[in-house]
Motif scaffolding. Structure first.
Motif, PDB file in Angstrom:
ATOM      1  N   PRO A   1       6.675 -34.113  17.506  1.00  8.10           N
ATOM      2  CA  PRO A   1       6.260 -35.397  18.003  1.00  8.10           C
ATOM      3  C   PRO A   1       5.178 -36.066  17.536  1.00  8.10           C
ATOM      4  CG  PRO A   1       6.259 -33.654  19.503  1.00  8.10           C
ATOM      5  CD  PRO A   1       6.555 -32.736  18.221  1.00  8.10           C
ATOM      6  N   ARG A  40      14.591 -36.371  15.651  1.00  6.37           N
ATOM      7  CA  ARG A  40      13.766 -36.990  16.629  1.00  6.37           C
ATOM      8  C   ARG A  40      14.114 -37.361  17.877  1.00  6.37           C
ATOM      9  NH1 ARG A  40       8.481 -36.740  14.743  1.00  6.37           N
ATOM     10  NH2 ARG A  40       7.863 -38.807  16.081  1.00  6.37           N
ATOM     11  N   HIS A  83      11.932 -38.018  20.845  1.00  9.59           N
ATOM     12  CA  HIS A  83      10.615 -38.326  20.110  1.00  9.59           C
ATOM     13  C   HIS A  83      10.860 -39.676  19.643  1.00  9.59           C
ATOM     14  CE1 HIS A  83       9.691 -34.097  20.552  1.00  9.59           C
ATOM     15  NE2 HIS A  83      10.149 -33.892  19.372  1.00  9.59           N
TER      16      HIS A  83
END
Length: 161
Positions: free
Chosen positions: A89, A111, A116
């Motif tokens: 992250p 992600r 994230h």
């Protein structure tokens, strides 16, 4: 800002140096260096790749003056899989070359799945050799060009065969 990039970097050449320069312009840099197990799997052609320890030492020598010039920090970490560190992250940017854009998109998918924010993908154009083709580690290992893209004269013995 925290910047990620990754690769095998063997041997380091002017195309890699463009990636490093752009990364340090953006922020502190973390380089994912392919492990001894991963490095051969990322090659389009089979060829010798130096050990992780050798590649890391060379890479650190390349990165130190750039980090100092830009007043940035850097770290070299082991990449065990192609998406590696960039799914973590803390990163804001991912610096890639044109042939690794799809990998960058895959990293952003992972992600997203993990909750994230996406990375801003920064594409650095290839450095070209004197002959107009790209500078690549494989071309260097094959003796076609040097690390700066200078075309090397064909060996006279090779020309006869």
């Amino acid at each position: 800002m925290d910047v990620a990039l990754g690769g095998t970097f063997d041997p380091v050449h002017d195309g890699h140096r463009r990636l490093f320069e752009r990364a340090f312009e953006l922020g502190d840099v973390t380089v994912g260096l392919t492990s001894d197990g991963l490095a051969p799997k990322t090659r389009h052609v089979e060829r010798h790749v130096n050990s992780f320890a050798e590649r890391k030492a060379t890479l650190e020598r390349e990165l130190e003056p750039l980090a100092e010039e830009h007043d940035r920090a850097f770290e070299v970490r082991t990449l065990e899989d192609p998406t590696g560190i960039a799914t973590e992250p803390q990163f804001d940017y991912l610096v890639v070359s044109p042939e690794t854009i799809e990998g960058g998109k895959r990293i952003n998918e992972l992600r997203h799945e993990r909750g994230h924010d996406p990375l801003e993908i920064v594409v650095v154009p290839h450095a070209l050799a004197d002959d107009g083709d790209i500078i690549s580690s494989t071309r260097i290992v094959n003796g076609e060009i040097d690390e700066h893209g200078t075309v090397l004269e064909a060996d006279a013995e090779t020309e006869r065969h």
